[in-house]
Design an enzyme around this catalytic site. Structure first.
Site, PDB file in Angstrom:
ATOM      1  CB  CYS A 355      40.246  36.859  36.387  1.00 51.58           C
ATOM      2  SG  CYS A 355      38.767  37.847  36.360  1.00 51.58           S
TER       3      CYS A 355
HETATM    4  O1  KQY Z   1      37.795  35.410  38.122  1.00 52.13           O
HETATM    5  C1  KQY Z   1      37.301  35.171  37.071  1.00 52.13           C
HETATM    6  N1  KQY Z   1      36.508  36.030  36.487  1.00 52.13           N
HETATM    7  C2  KQY Z   1      37.557  33.878  36.474  1.00 52.13           C
HETATM    8  C3  KQY Z   1      36.616  33.456  35.467  1.00 52.13           C
HETATM    9  C4  KQY Z   1      36.792  32.016  35.225  1.00 52.13           C
HETATM   10  C5  KQY Z   1      36.103  31.538  34.068  1.00 52.13           C
HETATM   11  C6  KQY Z   1      36.373  30.115  33.805  1.00 52.13           C
HETATM   12  N2  KQY Z   1      35.906  29.744  32.551  1.00 52.13           N
END
Ligand code: KQY
Length: 370
Positions: A355
């Site tokens: 992410c």
């Molecule tokens: O892609 C992802 N798992 C991003 C998670 C974002 C979380 C924001 N608090």
């Protein structure tokens, strides 16, 4: 930077698999005190570790807000390029561009970003700086961009094999906060047009309690065309069991765009990881931002790894299954080094290594693995 009026499919551009060669990796610097504990200080150390580790294999650019530029520059090694880009949080996989290539040239696809669900069930407000990140990265990279003005999508909600297949989840792409005005078929059409695909495989759900409405990149990843991993538990009492079982059922009966069965390798999850009192207390409570409460279960998964040139970077959780995850990935990526990074501090922010990274693919070597 040019904004194109056509689509990647019409122009013969496709989204490559992550395992294809890269020109580099983007990361955004964490700081937001209502998402990262202690103003992001513990997370920043882990981001430095991730950026430094990846930079041994491919060029890394870290984007920082103006107020954190000097700190990020100071903490990161000189091989890592640091640029100032305003942002609302550190998830470049989701707000950055999705790059497509025709084998000679790279272009960016700039989706609408609304913080994982907008005013319906998004994770913070506002998100306008994040929404402008994709355009700014295309500017820095000098890549023309395809701009979608109404279609909401995050990079972490899709995985492709580079050969015409995309895997996603119904939980995320059909969620009320994304594109409720479109049917499943219409969503498929947009994805096919902008990523040049023939086949979309829909898993029902992502990892249990994943705050992104079940991003696919936390439960499933292609490791090569026709080969993939799926996050798995043998614990039938864990709500995750039914979710992973349902995903496996879909993957076992589907075929990819080339008519192949996908060879699915199970990647055992770590034991449930809960937020401690100390961790919870370190996060600012802000109305409109998802709270971090003591005892909340985090969406920990080894499937949230990042594939770079010559290496794979996977999150470790100090769990007995860490070793098995390294072993499984090493067997699936025989030509790459598998590098584990203790990533609890990234997990506490709601995601993991995949992410926080976004690749810029190399245009030169269609289909080649590095
Ligand atoms: O892609 C992802 N798992 C991003 C998670 C974002 C979380 C924001 N608090």
């Amino acid at each position: 930077m040019k904004t194109l009026e056509t689509t990647p499919r019409r122009d013969g551009f496709r989204m490559p698999g992550e395992f294809e060669p890269h020109l580099g990796t983007y990361i955004i610097w964490p700081e937001r005190p209502d998402n990262w504990r202690l103003g992001g200080k513990p997370a920043q150390k882990v981001f430095v570790e991730v950026a430094t580790a990846i930079s041994r294999y491919e060029p890394v650019t870290v984007c920082a807000n103006a107020n954190q530029y000097a700190n990020a520059r100071e903490m990161l090694p000189e091989e890592v390029r640091v640029v100032e880009i305003s942002n609302d949080d550190a998830w470049v996989r989701d707000c950055g561009p999705t790059f497509v290539t025709n084998g000679k040239e790279i272009r960016g696809v700039d989706w609408v970003f609304n913080a994982w669900g907008g005013l319906y069930d998004g994770l913070y407000f506002p998100w306008d700086k994040d929404d402008a990140v994709a355009q700014k990265i295309c500017e820095i990279e000098r890549r023309a961009r395809y701009k979608l003005y109404e279609f909401v999508l995050e990079g972490g909600s899709i995985h492709v094999d580079g050969e015409g297949t995309l895997v996603t989840t119904e939980e995320c792409l059909l969620s009320e906060g994304r594109n409720p005005h479109l049917t499943k078929e219409e969503i498929e059409e947009v994805l096919k047009e902008y990523l040049n695909l023939e086949k979309i495989i829909w898993l029902p759900r992502g990892i249990y309690l994943d705050e992104t409405n079940g991003h696919v990149d936390n439960i499933f990843s292609f490791t090569a065309p026709g080969e993939a991993v799926l996050a798995w538990t043998e614990d039938k009492d864990d709500p995750q069991y039914e979710i992973s079982r349902a995903a496996l059922d879909v993957l076992e009966r589907e075929r990819d765009a080339k008519g192949r069965k996908i060879n699915v390798h199970k990647l055992l999850l770590p034991k449930p990881i809960l937020i401690t009192a100390e961790e919870s207390e370190g996060v600012d409570a802000v109305n409109g931002t998802l709270p971090r409460m003591e005892g909340d279960r985090l969406a920990a998964s080894y499937a949230n790894f990042y594939i770079a040139n010559g290496a794979v970077f996977l999150p470790l959780f100090n769990d007995p299954n860490d070793e098995a995850a390294i072993k499984t990935l090493q067997s699936l990526f025989p030509g790459r080094e598998v590098v584990g990074i203790y990533a609890r501090e990234i997990l506490l922010g709601g995601g993991n290594i995949h992410c926080i990274t976004q690749q810029v693919p190399a245009p030169c070597c269609d289909g080649e693995k590095v």
